[in-house]
Design a protein around this motif. Structure first.
Motif, short mmCIF file in Angstrom:
data_model
loop_
_atom_site.label_atom_id
_atom_site.label_comp_id
_atom_site.label_asym_id
_atom_site.label_seq_id
_atom_site.Cartn_x
_atom_site.Cartn_y
_atom_site.Cartn_z
N ASN A 112 56.95 36.74 58.90
CA ASN A 112 58.22 37.03 59.59
C ASN A 112 58.89 35.70 59.94
OD1 ASN A 112 60.28 38.32 60.96
ND2 ASN A 112 59.11 38.46 62.87
N TYR A 115 62.41 31.74 56.11
CA TYR A 115 62.02 31.68 54.70
C TYR A 115 60.56 32.16 54.62
CZ TYR A 115 66.16 28.80 53.81
OH TYR A 115 67.46 28.34 53.70
N PRO A 116 60.34 33.45 54.49
CA PRO A 116 58.96 33.99 54.55
C PRO A 116 58.04 33.43 53.47
CG PRO A 116 60.58 35.74 54.75
CD PRO A 116 61.34 34.51 54.33
N ALA A 192 69.22 31.07 53.09
CA ALA A 192 68.31 32.08 53.63
C ALA A 192 68.64 33.45 53.09
CB ALA A 192 68.36 32.07 55.15
N GLU A 193 69.93 33.74 52.88
CA GLU A 193 70.35 35.05 52.35
C GLU A 193 69.81 35.24 50.93
OE1 GLU A 193 72.34 32.84 53.69
OE2 GLU A 193 72.82 33.81 55.61
N TYR A 195 67.21 33.74 49.58
CA TYR A 195 65.75 33.83 49.65
C TYR A 195 65.32 35.21 50.13
CZ TYR A 195 60.98 32.06 50.42
OH TYR A 195 59.62 31.85 50.35
N GLN A 196 66.01 35.74 51.16
CA GLN A 196 65.67 37.06 51.70
C GLN A 196 65.92 38.16 50.67
OE1 GLN A 196 64.15 38.01 54.34
NE2 GLN A 196 64.17 36.22 55.69
N ARG A 197 66.90 37.94 49.76
CA ARG A 197 67.14 38.93 48.71
C ARG A 197 65.92 39.00 47.78
NH1 ARG A 197 71.20 36.61 46.39
NH2 ARG A 197 72.64 37.25 48.05
N ILE A 199 62.87 38.21 48.70
CA ILE A 199 61.79 38.80 49.49
C ILE A 199 61.90 40.33 49.50
CG2 ILE A 199 60.90 39.07 51.84
CD1 ILE A 199 59.93 36.54 50.50
N ALA A 200 63.14 40.84 49.58
CA ALA A 200 63.35 42.29 49.55
C ALA A 200 62.84 42.88 48.25
CB ALA A 200 64.83 42.61 49.74
#
Length: 614
Positions: A112, A115-116, A192-193, A195-197, A199-200
């Protein structure tokens, strides 16, 4: 306290038991917990132990050792099952089913963070991270991580990357960045956006939702190609190909099956170990499989063992059941769960896959035991033989007998010996039948066993614990008569194995025993029977061959052993000797003996050479 007083105290407690769900605990005279059980109706369940004699010896032993009991009332049977499971783990009672597997399974963690990080761990910490698994096979988990890292460039460092950290610009681009396995999160080179995409998408893969992700990649690939952005489209194409390859290796059951849980069970007759396989199916694909091994103590039915396994899986993996596919409805009330017992179709095939996995785990455990602990495997096999054949001691020495004759000619018998469940070929013996005229298998069996064990007793040799005779009730009766005649009837156990349905006959019992076709005991007895048959047939053929030679060559005047040997070594068979000319025979044994052989074999006079004997 006297025994009758203890019984009275127990009866009084039982009479006060409520007719509600709960957990009961039995104690021995020392106050040790010896059994924990759950009940839908406490009074009815506990009373059932004391109001009759049980078929299972271990249950009768349990009842005999109960000195006291206690109970806990709970709202539902599900609560009782959960509590029972916890108490069994806490006390490990002697007479309970014991879970034999207690492994720490690995998980894939997604932290959590801004950048996981995605990594493998065996620790489940409540720190806001998401955990996927557990994976019973660490190789599968590592393969999953490799797939994710091939699909998406992720950071491998443990730096605390936050907006404050990025503002200080303290990061250094590492090797992972230079080999294109990270996009430089520590320097803010990847948003971060973005990277989070990624991760999703990774979370979708870990949940098993590869179909939706593949559809997204396919649409994006088409869109980028339409905009002539071919290099970016090629990257997505490679990701799509990797996902397609991963999906093809999953166990795809059917597109019509959604999210279900499956429990397959494998139990082997006479074996206390029971294997239960759990499979989680998501969107028609098996995404998780775990096999548990239980040791049955009181002949618990499948339905109760399935209830134990469902509770164990729920606690260990955090599973929430919706539809559960089973071979038999478990002994547990779960109003929110639909139990399906399929008879045909895709769900039945899925159950078969689960049962096959459970069976395979048994096979692998046996192979592992045979390789790394052969003594334990041997003892397990001998215990199984002892139980199946109703023996009083382990059958470390077994002998098997078989008769061989063709239309009553050259009757012989064979005895093969197995020691510690393996052939001991130096102890094999042949017998030529001496006192029986004609094809009488029963009399032959009596003669052979009498001769065999009379000699063993005279020579002071060890006697077997078990005798197996190849045949049904007739051969078995003859064997029993032979043992009675020499005073060994109660000393050695004897059984007969019939060929047609592999049924086992016991003395004095007209109803045969049918052993499980997958049983280790049946496999050993079949091996014994086949070895005895092979050994006996070989001896019988050799004896018939020698008999044939004696009848045709030995009766010829003037032809001795050296002449016969010379002929057979040169011509290889009596048939070729019969077909040979006078000159060919004379070249080996001389003209005079050649003429004697030809006359002795009653050849056609025209085949005899006109050349006079010298």
């Amino acid at each position: 306290m006297p025994k009758h007083q203890k019984s009275e105290a127990l009866r009084e407690k039982i009479s006060f038991l409520p007719e509600t769900p709960g957990v009961y605990t039995y104690y021995d005279a020392a106050g040790t917990v010896i059994y924990v059980g759950k009940a839908k109706n406490l009074k009815r369940r506990v009373s059932s132990y004391f109001n009759r004699t049980h078929d299972v010896l271990r249950t009768n032993l349990l009842v005999r050792n109960i000195a006291d009991m206690s109970y806990i009332v709970v709202p539902t049977e599900q609560d009782a099952l959960n509590l029972e499971n916890s108490m069994i783990k806490e006390y490990k009672p002697r007479y309970n089913v014991l879970l034999k597997d207690d492994k720490s399974y690995p998980w894939i963690a997604v932290t959590n963070e801004m950048y996981p990080r995605v990594f493998l761990t065996r620790q489940h910490i409540r720190d806001g991270s998401r955990y996927y698994g557990p994976y019973t096979n660490v190789g599968v988990a590592r393969t999953m991580l490799e797939l994710i890292r091939e699909l998406y460039p992720l950071r491998a460092c443990r730096l605390p990357i936050t907006p404050e950290y990025l503002a200080k610009d303290q990061g250094r681009l590492c090797l992972q960045y230079h080999i294109h396995r990270c996009k430089g999160c520590c320097k803010g080179l990847q948003s971060a956006e973005d990277y989070q995409r990624d991760i999703a998408h990774i979370k979708q893969i870990l949940r098993g939702d590869t179909g939706e992700l593949m559809a997204y990649l396919r649409d994006e690939m088409t869109r980028l190609a339409g905009e002539l952005r071919f290099e970016e489209a090629q990257v997505l194409k490679e990701q799509y190909r990797l996902l397609e390859n991963y999906r093809s290796k999953s166990v795809i059951v059917s597109q019509t099956i959604g999210d279900v849980d499956v429990f397959g069970i494998d139990e082997s007759q006479g074996d206390a170990d029971v294997y239960i396989n759990y499979m989680h199916v998501r969107n028609g694909a098996v995404v998780r499989s775990v096999t548990l091994r239980y040791r049955r103590s009181l002949d618990e039915p499948q339905s109760r063992l399935l209830a134990y396994a469902m509770t164990e899986i729920k606690e260990a993996l955090g599973v929430q059941y919706d539809e559960v596919i089973v071979a038999e409805t478990p002994e547990v009330e779960m109003p929110e769960v639909t139990f399906t017992v399929p008879r045909r179709g895709d769900k039945a095939k899925l159950l078969e896959v689960s049962q096959r996995n459970a069976r395979q785990n048994r096979v692998e455990d046996l192979k592992h035991m045979a390789k790394h602990n052969p003594e334990q495997r041997l003892e397990k096999t001998l215990e199984r033989l002892k139980a199946d054949f109703r023996l009083t001691e382990l059958p470390r020495h077994i002998e098997c007998f078989d008769n061989s004759n063709i239309q009553g000619t050259n009757p012989v018998a064979s005895c093969v010996v197995f020691k510690n469940a393996r052939p001991s070929k130096r102890d094999y013996r042949h017998f030529n039948i001496k006192t029986v005229e004609g094809p009488d298998d029963f009399a032959s069996m009596r003669e052979v066993l009498t001769r065999r064990y009379t000699r063993l007793m005279e020579e002071g040799e060890d006697l077997p614990q078990l005798i197996v005779v190849d045949g049904g009730k007739g051969q078995l009766s003859a064997a029993v008569e032979a043992l009675e005649s020499i005073g060994l009837r109660g000393t050695i156990a004897v059984v007969g194995i019939a060929k047609r349905l592999e049924e086992i006959y016991f003395p004095g019992d007209s109803v045969p025993l049918y052993i499980d076709k997958n049983s280790e005991s049946l496999r050993i007895v079949q091996h014994l029977r086949d070895e005895a048959h092979r050994f006996g047939i070989t001896h019988h053929r050799n004896r018939r061959s020698r008999s044939a030679l004696v009848s045709e060559l030995d009766g010829i005047p003037g032809v001795g052993e050296k002449t016969r040997t010379a002929l057979l070594q040169h011509f290889k068979s009596v048939k070729r000797i019969r077909e040979a000319s006078h000159d060919a025979l004379a070249a080996v044994i001389g003209p005079a003996k050649a003429r004697a052989v030809i006359e002795g074999l009653s050849r056609d006079p025209q085949q005899i050479s006109d050349k006079p004997c010298e």
